[in-house]
Design a protein around this motif. Structure first.
Motif, PDB file in Angstrom:
ATOM      1  N   UNK A  40       0.809  -1.209   0.000  1.00 34.47           N
ATOM      2  CA  UNK A  40       0.000   0.000   0.000  1.00 34.47           C
ATOM      3  C   UNK A  40       0.850   1.269   0.000  1.00 34.47           C
ATOM      4  N   UNK A  41       2.106   1.164  -0.370  1.00 28.02           N
ATOM      5  CA  UNK A  41       2.992   2.316  -0.391  1.00 28.02           C
ATOM      6  C   UNK A  41       3.911   2.203  -1.609  1.00 28.02           C
ATOM      7  N   UNK A  42       4.743   3.194  -1.816  1.00 32.17           N
ATOM      8  CA  UNK A  42       5.667   3.186  -2.937  1.00 32.17           C
ATOM      9  C   UNK A  42       7.042   3.593  -2.433  1.00 32.17           C
ATOM     10  N   UNK A  43       8.058   3.270  -3.184  1.00 33.09           N
ATOM     11  CA  UNK A  43       9.417   3.650  -2.820  1.00 33.09           C
ATOM     12  C   UNK A  43       9.724   5.029  -3.383  1.00 33.09           C
ATOM     13  N   UNK A  44      10.199   5.907  -2.544  1.00 35.38           N
ATOM     14  CA  UNK A  44      10.591   7.233  -2.988  1.00 35.38           C
ATOM     15  C   UNK A  44       9.610   8.303  -2.560  1.00 35.38           C
ATOM     16  N   UNK A  45       9.852   9.481  -3.055  1.00 40.77           N
ATOM     17  CA  UNK A  45       9.022  10.647  -2.746  1.00 40.77           C
ATOM     18  C   UNK A  45       8.511  11.216  -4.063  1.00 40.77           C
ATOM     19  N   UNK A  46       7.237  11.552  -4.127  1.00 42.39           N
ATOM     20  CA  UNK A  46       6.690  12.224  -5.295  1.00 42.39           C
ATOM     21  C   UNK A  46       6.700  13.717  -5.014  1.00 42.39           C
ATOM     22  N   UNK A  47       7.506  14.478  -5.722  1.00 43.03           N
ATOM     23  CA  UNK A  47       7.550  15.925  -5.470  1.00 43.03           C
ATOM     24  C   UNK A  47       6.187  16.563  -5.704  1.00 43.03           C
ATOM     25  N   UNK A  48       5.756  17.365  -4.734  1.00 40.19           N
ATOM     26  CA  UNK A  48       4.490  18.072  -4.855  1.00 40.19           C
ATOM     27  C   UNK A  48       3.282  17.278  -4.414  1.00 40.19           C
ATOM     28  N   UNK A  49       3.461  16.034  -3.996  1.00 34.63           N
ATOM     29  CA  UNK A  49       2.326  15.220  -3.554  1.00 34.63           C
ATOM     30  C   UNK A  49       2.621  14.635  -2.173  1.00 34.63           C
ATOM     31  N   UNK A  50       2.356  15.383  -1.110  1.00 38.49           N
ATOM     32  CA  UNK A  50       2.671  14.886   0.230  1.00 38.49           C
ATOM     33  C   UNK A  50       1.657  13.883   0.777  1.00 38.49           C
ATOM     34  N   UNK A  51       0.545  13.647   0.071  1.00 41.21           N
ATOM     35  CA  UNK A  51      -0.490  12.757   0.580  1.00 41.21           C
ATOM     36  C   UNK A  51      -0.203  11.290   0.307  1.00 41.21           C
ATOM     37  N   UNK A  52       0.687  10.971  -0.615  1.00 43.04           N
ATOM     38  CA  UNK A  52       0.995   9.576  -0.910  1.00 43.04           C
ATOM     39  C   UNK A  52       1.818   8.964   0.215  1.00 43.04           C
ATOM     40  N   UNK A  53       1.627   7.688   0.448  1.00 44.25           N
ATOM     41  CA  UNK A  53       2.348   6.980   1.500  1.00 44.25           C
ATOM     42  C   UNK A  53       3.644   6.416   0.935  1.00 44.25           C
ATOM     43  N   UNK A  54       4.753   6.717   1.574  1.00 46.77           N
ATOM     44  CA  UNK A  54       6.059   6.272   1.129  1.00 46.77           C
ATOM     45  C   UNK A  54       6.544   5.119   1.999  1.00 46.77           C
TER      46      UNK A  54
END
Length: 91
Positions: A40-54
């Motif tokens: 339910x998460x992804x590796x890394x950071x998506x710039x500009x999208x702080x709502x995604x779970x890392x």
């Protein structure tokens, strides 16, 4: 007549053996279901999208409106004006 029956029995036995050779491994082997499920998460950071779970950071603390942002939000909002404010004060 008996030689025809013997030949037919041999052909049917060979066909059953070949069919069993191909079907048995798929029936007997149980695929591990836990390895094929998506996280339910992804590796890394998506710039500009702080709502995604890392997956890079531990579990996220509960989000409180107007409270302190978590580390994923701070890194994801770096360089985007208004992003962190929208995350903190938004829904």
């Amino acid at each position: 007549m008996s030689s025809l029956r013997i030949r037919t029995a041999r052909v049917l036995a060979a066909a059953a053996a070949v069919l069993g050779l191909f079907v048995a491994p798929t029936v007997l082997i149980d695929p591990p279901a836990a390895q094929h499920q998506a996280q339910p998460c992804y590796n890394g950071i998506t710039p500009g999208n702080p709502w995604e779970t890392s997956c890079n950071f531990g579990p996220r603390p509960p989000k409180v409106r107007g409270g302190m942002p978590d580390q994923n939000a701070v890194i994801a909002c770096r360089g985007f004006p208004g992003c962190l404010s929208a995350y903190i004060n938004g829904p």
